[in-house]
Enzyme design. Sequence first.
Site, short mmCIF file in Angstrom:
data_model
loop_
_atom_site.label_atom_id
_atom_site.label_comp_id
_atom_site.label_asym_id
_atom_site.label_seq_id
_atom_site.Cartn_x
_atom_site.Cartn_y
_atom_site.Cartn_z
N HIS A 1 -18.30 -10.50 19.52
CA HIS A 1 -17.93 -11.84 19.99
C HIS A 1 -18.03 -11.92 21.52
O HIS A 1 -18.70 -12.78 22.08
CB HIS A 1 -16.49 -12.14 19.53
N GLU A 2 -17.37 -10.98 22.19
CA GLU A 2 -17.38 -11.00 23.65
C GLU A 2 -18.79 -10.74 24.19
O GLU A 2 -19.20 -11.28 25.20
CB GLU A 2 -16.38 -9.99 24.24
N HIS B 1 -20.68 -13.94 24.30
CA HIS B 1 -20.39 -14.67 25.55
C HIS B 1 -21.19 -14.05 26.70
O HIS B 1 -21.73 -14.76 27.55
CB HIS B 1 -18.90 -14.55 25.91
N HIS C 1 -24.70 -15.14 26.87
CA HIS C 1 -24.76 -16.51 27.40
C HIS C 1 -24.78 -16.47 28.93
O HIS C 1 -25.51 -17.23 29.58
CB HIS C 1 -23.52 -17.28 26.90
#
Length: 675
Positions: free
Chosen positions: A467-468, A471, A474
């Site tokens: 998940h991290e 990010h 991104h």
Amino acid sequence: MNILTQKFTTKHDTAPFTQIKNDDFSPAFKEGIASAKAEIDAIVNATETPTFENTIAAMSYSGAMLDRISNVFFNLHSAETNDEIQQIAQEVSPLLSEFSNDIRLNAALFEKVKAIYDRKETLNLTAEQETLLDKQYKSFSRNGANLPEEKKTTLRALDMELSKLSLEFGENVLAETNAFQLHVTDEKDLSGLPEGAIEGAREIAKSVEKEGWVFTLDYPSYIPFMTYADNRELRKKLALAFGSKGFQKNKHNNQEIVLKIVKLRHERAQLLGYNSYANFVLEERMAESPEKVHSFLNDLLEKAKPAAEKEFKQLTDFARDLDGIDQLEKWDGAYYSEKLKQQLFNLDDEKLKPYFQLEKVLNGAFTIAGKLYGLTFKEVHDIEKYHDDVTTYEVKDENGNFIAIFYADFFPRKGKRNGAWMTSYKSQYVKDDKNERPHISIVCNFTKPTETKPSLLTFNEVTTLFHEFGHALHGMLANTTYPSLSGTSVYWDFVELPSQIMENWCYEPEALALFANHYKTGEMIPMEYIQKIKESASFQEGMATLRQLSFGMLDMGWHSKNPNNINDVKAFELEQFANTQLYPDVPENAMSTAFSHIFQGGYASGYYSYKWAEVLDADAFELFREKGIFDTETATSFKDNVLSKGGTEHPMKLYKRFRGQEPKPEALLKRAGLL
């Protein structure tokens, strides 16, 4: 000479952590603010006609020194804090609030921005320039630029007060987290606990010079205890401590702070002409209005509640049959859910953990990013770090071009807040034809390696890492012109799409084959385990959905109505939870007093966005499913239309460009087994 106010002369201009002293921060902030003010004054005092370049673009690039100092300081405040840094934060936060208000309430500057905004139709701007102009204009209008003088003064006072309260809220939560220890001296009280949790507790005990074992409210200590400890009384004790953070009769009580924050936020929104704080916030979100959010949450509630009630009954019956538990309490939930899950799927974290060695999981994430986006990650040792636990990587694309610096910081320690997050030390942007590349970091709290074992992750921690890392991608793949539109600078309910979509690969056999190998034998995770991971993914999804919805509804409760008549935090919470409550209430506990997401982080009126983004990610991953989870064309489209674009256009436009249509909630309900 203050190192923080000079351009860094290190490799890739990375932060020279070892040369920065705490004493450098206060003077650096003051100099950074003065320098940023001078840049703004130059824009205001320019005599040429205001243009996009000399006003809007110039503003976007201003304050670079201050940004650099703030990024270093506030990242340390979260990941490596101490009393001195907390003291400095208290001192500089009001200065920063005041500075941002000086800009937002600068009438002459607003006049120039407005002059350009009023003739934007004639300017022939690119989509990115149009977004930047719109954002700059709103940063004034949404912060009082159109208000008369006396109201501007009121707004300033509100903002100063709010920034102080939110810092105080967070420091109280941290103090309460650190203050509690469950000290176990009798070995039989460890019954049920996995070896890793026991070893971790012994190491904590050693570090505080105690005999036996110590469990804390930090997640890597708290969660295994609540999930596995057979001793129900001790689970209760730990759960009560966890649930009463900020809700005890002591100096760290956050009840007054919560009430003050929601009332001041409401007052601020009203001052600006909005019905409620949620109306103010949601104007700048994909969801657009409180009505839309309420109907989104209620729609999901209607679909999830029957499943949740059924699951809760199944859990209640299971606990009664197994241990004669008459009334299932909150401190029983994780424990019996784990036992039921084991019975249904014969799959527990302890069986899976040996296949998820931290380094291998991280390398798996790197490999997947390579297959999808052509990235390579190479660990480097010539970049300074703020703590020995941190590892540093150089990221390049398939042609060997430098893309980003990546920092990874994985283990709990005293000066680090709980949870997991992605952050950046430097944003990507283009200036004077040079594409400045970003410095990105992820920070987590996983179990530390011990003398006998590497760091082994629970499956939940594997998805957290992915998940991290989503990010982080991104941030790393950002390719925009202006720093304020780069990377994760997107609408809040869009920001979780890149992170949540990455979690999907953790459930795919093809992806697991890349990293799920036994840390001792090297054998690949058995297919039956993968099958069970997939089947168990929707285990108790109704209850989990209800829990998320309850947090979103509590958040909207605080922020979408007039809060001035609320004077009892606990009573108000009970009203908000009425439709989603499964377990009996615990009078000693409250949620809001430690709900850092909405009272310290930026999730106020935005907690719904986790579920909103789940709809986006399930819908987006459907396309990968159809085309192949490593399909280059789909990955390239996702990179070009979503990951690299930051906040340069409205997210729904970007999403539709990738997907060809608006997202449909069916994909999420199907994945969650709720259809």
